[in-house]
Motif scaffolding. Structure first.
Motif, PDB file in Angstrom:
ATOM      1  N   GLY A  43      -5.868   5.965  11.470  1.00 39.67           N
ATOM      2  CA  GLY A  43      -5.794   4.515  11.289  1.00 39.67           C
ATOM      3  C   GLY A  43      -5.350   4.097   9.904  1.00 39.67           C
ATOM      4  O   GLY A  43      -5.545   2.953   9.510  1.00 39.67           O
ATOM      5  N   LYS A  44      -4.739   5.019   9.162  1.00 39.99           N
ATOM      6  CA  LYS A  44      -4.344   4.697   7.791  1.00 39.99           C
ATOM      7  C   LYS A  44      -3.306   3.591   7.760  1.00 39.99           C
ATOM      8  O   LYS A  44      -3.448   2.598   7.036  1.00 39.99           O
ATOM      9  CB  LYS A  44      -3.788   5.956   7.090  1.00 39.99           C
ATOM     10  CG  LYS A  44      -4.759   7.123   7.034  1.00 39.99           C
ATOM     11  CD  LYS A  44      -4.253   8.242   6.155  1.00 39.99           C
ATOM     12  CE  LYS A  44      -2.953   8.885   6.600  1.00 39.99           C
ATOM     13  NZ  LYS A  44      -3.009   9.731   7.786  1.00 39.99           N
ATOM     14  N   THR A  45      -2.249   3.776   8.576  1.00 37.66           N
ATOM     15  CA  THR A  45      -1.187   2.771   8.603  1.00 37.66           C
ATOM     16  C   THR A  45      -1.706   1.437   9.117  1.00 37.66           C
ATOM     17  O   THR A  45      -1.371   0.370   8.592  1.00 37.66           O
ATOM     18  CB  THR A  45      -0.030   3.262   9.485  1.00 37.66           C
ATOM     19  OG1 THR A  45       0.488   4.463   8.921  1.00 37.66           O
ATOM     20  CG2 THR A  45       1.072   2.235   9.572  1.00 37.66           C
ATOM     21  N   THR A  46      -2.572   1.514  10.147  1.00 40.48           N
ATOM     22  CA  THR A  46      -3.169   0.302  10.698  1.00 40.48           C
ATOM     23  C   THR A  46      -3.930  -0.461   9.619  1.00 40.48           C
ATOM     24  O   THR A  46      -3.848  -1.694   9.535  1.00 40.48           O
ATOM     25  CB  THR A  46      -4.138   0.676  11.841  1.00 40.48           C
ATOM     26  OG1 THR A  46      -3.434   1.456  12.783  1.00 40.48           O
ATOM     27  CG2 THR A  46      -4.705  -0.553  12.501  1.00 40.48           C
ATOM     28  N   LEU A  47      -4.650   0.291   8.785  1.00 42.92           N
ATOM     29  CA  LEU A  47      -5.421  -0.329   7.709  1.00 42.92           C
ATOM     30  C   LEU A  47      -4.509  -1.123   6.772  1.00 42.92           C
ATOM     31  O   LEU A  47      -4.773  -2.292   6.471  1.00 42.92           O
ATOM     32  CB  LEU A  47      -6.167   0.765   6.936  1.00 42.92           C
ATOM     33  CG  LEU A  47      -7.010   0.309   5.743  1.00 42.92           C
ATOM     34  CD1 LEU A  47      -8.201  -0.497   6.228  1.00 42.92           C
ATOM     35  CD2 LEU A  47      -7.481   1.490   4.918  1.00 42.92           C
ATOM     36  N   LEU A  48      -3.417  -0.499   6.349  1.00 45.97           N
ATOM     37  CA  LEU A  48      -2.491  -1.191   5.444  1.00 45.97           C
ATOM     38  C   LEU A  48      -1.873  -2.414   6.112  1.00 45.97           C
ATOM     39  O   LEU A  48      -1.760  -3.477   5.507  1.00 45.97           O
ATOM     40  CB  LEU A  48      -1.369  -0.254   4.991  1.00 45.97           C
ATOM     41  CG  LEU A  48      -1.655   0.722   3.861  1.00 45.97           C
ATOM     42  CD1 LEU A  48      -0.362   1.192   3.236  1.00 45.97           C
ATOM     43  CD2 LEU A  48      -2.546   0.104   2.807  1.00 45.97           C
ATOM     44  N   ASN A  49      -1.470  -2.244   7.379  1.00 44.96           N
ATOM     45  CA  ASN A  49      -0.850  -3.365   8.083  1.00 44.96           C
ATOM     46  C   ASN A  49      -1.815  -4.532   8.224  1.00 44.96           C
ATOM     47  O   ASN A  49      -1.408  -5.695   8.152  1.00 44.96           O
ATOM     48  CB  ASN A  49      -0.354  -2.922   9.459  1.00 44.96           C
ATOM     49  CG  ASN A  49       0.975  -2.184   9.363  1.00 44.96           C
ATOM     50  OD1 ASN A  49       1.722  -2.381   8.413  1.00 44.96           O
ATOM     51  ND2 ASN A  49       1.242  -1.342  10.330  1.00 44.96           N
ATOM     52  N   ALA A  50      -3.093  -4.216   8.435  1.00 43.09           N
ATOM     53  CA  ALA A  50      -4.090  -5.284   8.558  1.00 43.09           C
ATOM     54  C   ALA A  50      -4.262  -6.000   7.219  1.00 43.09           C
ATOM     55  O   ALA A  50      -4.336  -7.224   7.156  1.00 43.09           O
ATOM     56  CB  ALA A  50      -5.415  -4.713   9.034  1.00 43.09           C
ATOM     57  N   ILE A  51      -4.291  -5.232   6.128  1.00 42.72           N
ATOM     58  CA  ILE A  51      -4.460  -5.849   4.811  1.00 42.72           C
ATOM     59  C   ILE A  51      -3.266  -6.742   4.491  1.00 42.72           C
ATOM     60  O   ILE A  51      -3.393  -7.807   3.901  1.00 42.72           O
ATOM     61  CB  ILE A  51      -4.627  -4.762   3.721  1.00 42.72           C
ATOM     62  CG1 ILE A  51      -5.919  -3.976   3.961  1.00 42.72           C
ATOM     63  CG2 ILE A  51      -4.646  -5.389   2.327  1.00 42.72           C
ATOM     64  CD1 ILE A  51      -6.097  -2.789   3.044  1.00 42.72           C
ATOM     65  N   MET A  52      -2.079  -6.317   4.956  1.00 37.85           N
ATOM     66  CA  MET A  52      -0.856  -7.075   4.683  1.00 37.85           C
ATOM     67  C   MET A  52      -0.691  -8.252   5.644  1.00 37.85           C
ATOM     68  O   MET A  52       0.172  -9.099   5.449  1.00 37.85           O
ATOM     69  CB  MET A  52       0.338  -6.124   4.812  1.00 37.85           C
ATOM     70  CG  MET A  52       1.600  -6.622   4.157  1.00 37.85           C
ATOM     71  SD  MET A  52       1.415  -6.835   2.380  1.00 37.85           S
ATOM     72  CE  MET A  52       2.425  -8.274   2.123  1.00 37.85           C
ATOM     73  N   GLY A  53      -1.512  -8.288   6.702  1.00 31.77           N
ATOM     74  CA  GLY A  53      -1.385  -9.394   7.652  1.00 31.77           C
ATOM     75  C   GLY A  53      -0.329  -9.166   8.723  1.00 31.77           C
ATOM     76  O   GLY A  53       0.013 -10.072   9.470  1.00 31.77           O
TER      77      GLY A  53
END
Lengths: 249, 345
Positions: A43-53
């Motif tokens: 879920g690393k990429t998911t985490l970044l995408n969530a932080i970026m909106g």
């Protein structure tokens, strides 16, 4: 030095019924490099995408002390966040110079006068981009593309730069160069949230690290300590783990 | 056919071709930036010509009321959207931002309409009114569904087309209009007499194409629009919002349509529903460019113009049939030639 820049608390992200991130909390302090390591699909990429909106999420995301959970990606860019995704998302049919210039789009809208100077700084950091400035971005090699993606991100003068697998698919020598560039960025005052499969390298250049497993923060600590943690060594730093396996047999 | 007729038809072909080039550019622009196959592009042409014709008669064109009504609807939608997001504090500012430009433009038009200003000022009023219409149409009809499939967007575009044609009938009546020429000059050129208006069409089209090339190639906003067309995700990550890009693209498309309408107004009689066929020919030209390549679309536009002009000589009743049939071999050739890459999205 230890002023908090990004505070993510109890973040949940779901794809339909599947929980991709569960109650993840991470912090990034000003002027530091923080890395998130973990296996494929954690879920690393998911985490970044969530932080970026880019992806919707529930939970708290605070940036510079303000809750930004409701803002769109573009508004977050204007606040000083910038994401370099794994796929780079360059404008392949446009020239290197145009790509860089567009990186400063929100600054241009604000009437920022320092764009030209930033462009010179990026060219100084990556002289190869200067040589290739009239070439189409799509014609660049993998390493040059990563440099361009980094350069484009820097053109927005971010306070927080988020990098998703900057070393992916690059030759070892170029990986070294890119990571060297990233650790040098610290001196320009930008904070970095780095995601890497290459855990050894990530922990080498970062100050603090998180280990993400199955959407959960499994471990966290100073990068130096994580790099010496037997569990981390076994699971993520390869060599040592392989040796231990043999011992058990 | 003797050489005089041949040249006469060629002149016609060029005049129409120039207009189709402009419309094809607008179609490609909107499709690239918003993925909308914008059927009502021709309606901007009709609204441009007919608004100017109404101003010529010293009356207030219905376009003024349409702009006001759409602005009010857009403001309500904006307020509702912000309310649902839970940021009601921002509503007054957003409503003011949405309402102010259209109201100012329509106010000026309302005051100036009965003054019988000279042609230049009336053209300017028309351009302002119709250009304002573009972003409003986008805000009301397309922005709420911006993320749906291309098919849904196409269906909405068809609906907008019918709505605009109906409104045009209401505003301008069923009668056709011809606006006065910018220039009454007749320039003899060998066996041929070139009308001043045709020259206007050539010069204006070329100048406007040059301006667009400058806009897309050299300015930040032009590059941003291209960036959105090439890579939507990448554009968002550098802070270019899709709705800003869509608004800008629609403003440009409306401007292009309106200018085309004003340019051909003196050459052809424009009825409330004339826009559709003109727009469709621009669309056919854009198809030749695969809805992506501007130069190929320009070539396609000239091809459409030439076909139309010469088939009107031999097969005048079927000239539109010939034009649209011609697209089939072109499409066939394009589809055979195209290599399919893996879907990027």
């Amino acid at each position: 030095m230890s002023e908090r820049l990004l505070a993510v608390s109890d973040l949940n992200v779901r794809y339909g019924k599947v929980e991709a991130i569960y109650k993840a909390s991470i912090n990034v302090d000003r002027g530091t490099i923080v890395s998130v390591i973990g296996p494929n699909g954690a879920g690393k990429t998911t985490l970044l995408n969530a932080i970026m909106g880019v992806l919707p999420s529930q939970g708290g995301i605070e940036f510079c002390g303000a809750n930004i959970g409701r803002l769109t990606t573009e508004q977050r860019v204007a606040k000083g966040m910038c994401l370099v995704p794994e796929s780079r998302e360059l404008f392949a049919q446009m020239s290197v110079a145009d790509n860089l210039e567009l990186g400063a789009f929100t600054r241009y809208r604000r009437g920022d006068k320092g764009i030209k100077q930033s462009l010179d700084e990026v060219y100084e950091l990556f002289p190869r981009l200067l040589e290739r400035r009239t070439q189409l971005a799509g014609s660049l090699s993998g390493g040059e593309r990563q440099m361009l993606a980094l350069g484009r991100a820097l053109m927005s003068k971010p306070t927080l730069l988020m990098l998703d697998e900057p070393s992916l698919g690059l030759a070892p020598l170029i990986v070294k160069e890119i990571l060297h560039n990233i650790s040098n960025l610290r001196s320009t005052g930008v904070s970095i949230l780095l995601i890497e499969q290459n855990a050894r390298a990530a922990l080498q250049i970062s100050d603090y690290g998180y280990v993400l497993e199955n959407g959960d923060i499994a471990m966290e600590g100073l990068s130096k300590e994580l790099a010496n943690d037997p569990k981390v060594i076994e699971s993520y730093l390869g060599m040592g783990g392989a040796g231990q396996d043999r011992d058990k047999k | 056919m003797d050489s005089t007729i041949f040249l006469l038809l060629a002149q016609d072909a060029l005049t129409n071709g120039a207009i189709y080039i402009l419309l094809a550019l607008a179609t490609i622009l909107i499709f690239g930036v918003t993925r909308i196959i914008f059927i009502p592009q021709g309606e901007f042409v009709a609204f441009g010509a007919l608004t100017l014709a109404t101003l010529q008669m010293g009356e207030v064109p219905g376009t003024v009321w349409l702009v006001v009504a759409l602005a009010v609807v857009a403001a309500i939608m904006e307020a509702y959207r912000l309310l649902r997001m839970g940021v009601s504090r921002e509503i007054p500012a957003a409503v003011a931002r949405t309402l102010a430009p259209p109201l100012v433009v329509s106010g000026i038009a309302y005051v100036c309409a009965p003054l019988n200003l000279n042609l230049g000022w009336q053209v300017l009023l028309t351009v302002m009114l119709v250009t304002t219409l573009g972003p409003l149409v986008y805000r009301v009809a397309f922005r709420p569904i911006a993320d749906t499939s291309v098919l849904n967007l196409l269906i909405a575009a068809v609906a907008v087309h019918f709505a605009l044609v109906g409104l045009a009938l209401l505003f301008f009546g069923a009668e056709g209009f011809r606006t006065p020429a910018f220039s009454e000059a007749q320039i003899p050129l060998g066996v041929l007499t070139v009308s001043g208006q045709s020259i206007w069409v050539y010069v204006m089209s070329i100048a406007f194409i040059g301006l667009l090339a400058y806009f897309f190639g050299r300015t930040m906003y032009g590059k941003a629009l291209r960036a959105v067309a090439f890579n939507r995700n990448g554009a968002r990550l550098v802070g270019i919002s899709p709705s800003l890009a869509g608004t800008l693209a629609f403003a440009l498309a409306a401007l292009i349509g309106c200018l085309s309408g004003i340019l051909i107004g003196p050459i052809t009689t424009i009825y409330y529903d004339s826009g559709f066929l003109i727009g469709l020919k621009g669309f056919a030209s854009a198809i030749v460019g695969g809805l992506a390549s501007y130069p190929m679309a320009a070539g396609g536009a000239l091809l459409v113009g030439i076909t139309e002009s010469y088939s009107s000589f031999w097969l005048s009743a079927y000239k539109d049939v010939v034009v649209f049939t011609l697209i089939i071999p072109v499409l066939l050739w394009l589809s055979l030639r195209s290599v399919h890459f893996e879907e990027e999205e």
